[in-house]
Design a protein around this motif. Structure first.
Motif, PDB file in Angstrom:
ATOM      1  N   ILE A  50     -39.161 -38.204 -92.392  1.00 34.49           N
ATOM      2  CA  ILE A  50     -37.917 -38.212 -93.170  1.00 34.49           C
ATOM      3  C   ILE A  50     -37.207 -36.891 -92.929  1.00 34.49           C
ATOM      4  N   ASN A  51     -35.953 -36.960 -92.497  1.00 32.61           N
ATOM      5  CA  ASN A  51     -35.209 -35.742 -92.205  1.00 32.61           C
ATOM      6  C   ASN A  51     -33.998 -35.530 -93.098  1.00 32.61           C
ATOM      7  N   ASP A  52     -33.671 -36.517 -93.928  1.00 34.68           N
ATOM      8  CA  ASP A  52     -32.562 -36.355 -94.866  1.00 34.68           C
ATOM      9  C   ASP A  52     -32.761 -37.334 -96.017  1.00 34.68           C
ATOM     10  N   PHE A  53     -32.495 -36.891 -97.209  1.00 37.78           N
ATOM     11  CA  PHE A  53     -32.604 -37.758 -98.378  1.00 37.78           C
ATOM     12  C   PHE A  53     -31.738 -37.203 -99.487  1.00 37.78           C
ATOM     13  N   GLY A  54     -31.292 -38.077-100.365  1.00 40.17           N
ATOM     14  CA  GLY A  54     -30.507 -37.628-101.496  1.00 40.17           C
ATOM     15  C   GLY A  54     -29.711 -38.758-102.116  1.00 40.17           C
ATOM     16  N   PRO A  55     -29.195 -38.495-103.317  1.00 41.70           N
ATOM     17  CA  PRO A  55     -28.407 -39.513-104.011  1.00 41.70           C
ATOM     18  C   PRO A  55     -27.080 -39.755-103.300  1.00 41.70           C
ATOM     19  N   GLN A  56     -26.662 -41.001-103.311  1.00 41.64           N
ATOM     20  CA  GLN A  56     -25.368 -41.412-102.794  1.00 41.64           C
ATOM     21  C   GLN A  56     -24.800 -42.447-103.747  1.00 41.64           C
ATOM     22  N   ASN A  81     -30.500 -42.427-100.800  1.00 42.29           N
ATOM     23  CA  ASN A  81     -30.565 -42.683 -99.366  1.00 42.29           C
ATOM     24  C   ASN A  81     -31.668 -41.877 -98.696  1.00 42.29           C
ATOM     25  N   LEU A  82     -32.412 -42.547 -97.799  1.00 41.21           N
ATOM     26  CA  LEU A  82     -33.437 -41.913 -96.962  1.00 41.21           C
ATOM     27  C   LEU A  82     -33.041 -42.099 -95.510  1.00 41.21           C
ATOM     28  N   THR A  83     -33.191 -41.053 -94.696  1.00 44.12           N
ATOM     29  CA  THR A  83     -32.973 -41.143 -93.254  1.00 44.12           C
ATOM     30  C   THR A  83     -34.169 -40.514 -92.572  1.00 44.12           C
ATOM     31  N   TRP A  84     -34.679 -41.180 -91.536  1.00 43.53           N
ATOM     32  CA  TRP A  84     -35.857 -40.664 -90.827  1.00 43.53           C
ATOM     33  C   TRP A  84     -35.683 -40.844 -89.323  1.00 43.53           C
ATOM     34  N   TYR A  85     -36.457 -40.022 -88.573  1.00 41.15           N
ATOM     35  CA  TYR A  85     -36.502 -40.174 -87.127  1.00 41.15           C
ATOM     36  C   TYR A  85     -37.271 -41.448 -86.826  1.00 41.15           C
ATOM     37  N   SER A  86     -36.706 -42.277 -85.964  1.00 41.25           N
ATOM     38  CA  SER A  86     -37.317 -43.566 -85.669  1.00 41.25           C
ATOM     39  C   SER A  86     -37.353 -43.812 -84.165  1.00 41.25           C
TER      40      SER A  86
END
Length: 83
Positions: free
Chosen positions: A15-21, A26-31
């Motif tokens: 996971i490289n970015d996360f936070g409220p939206q 929202n979660l973002t990860w390297y895939s």
């Protein structure tokens, strides 16, 4: 045979970015392209993990998931598993 460029990438999602939206968290990860993922949530360490989504197709080198669920206590843990 000549190899002039060799790249190795671990397929473990990080996971490289996360936070409220707007509308959720929202979660973002390297895939890895062409892989699928499961996103899980637990309310506390040691509690049972529940799958929020399974079979989520990779978005390329990064994939995101918006958790729109309301979780009791507004706190918890996420993990991403490559299927």
């Amino acid at each position: 045979m000549l190899i002039d460029d060799l790249s190795v990438r671990l397929s473990r999602p990080n996971i490289n970015d996360f936070g409220p939206q707007a509308g959720g968290f929202n979660l973002t990860w390297y895939s890895v392209p062409s892989k699928t993922y499961t996103v899980q949530f637990a309310s506390a360490l040691g509690s049972t993990w529940s799958s929020l989504i399974t079979g989520l197709s990779s978005g390329g080198l990064q994939t995101s998931y918006l958790d729109a669920a309301v979780h009791a206590g507004n706190a918890g843990l996420y993990r991403v598993i490559q299927e």
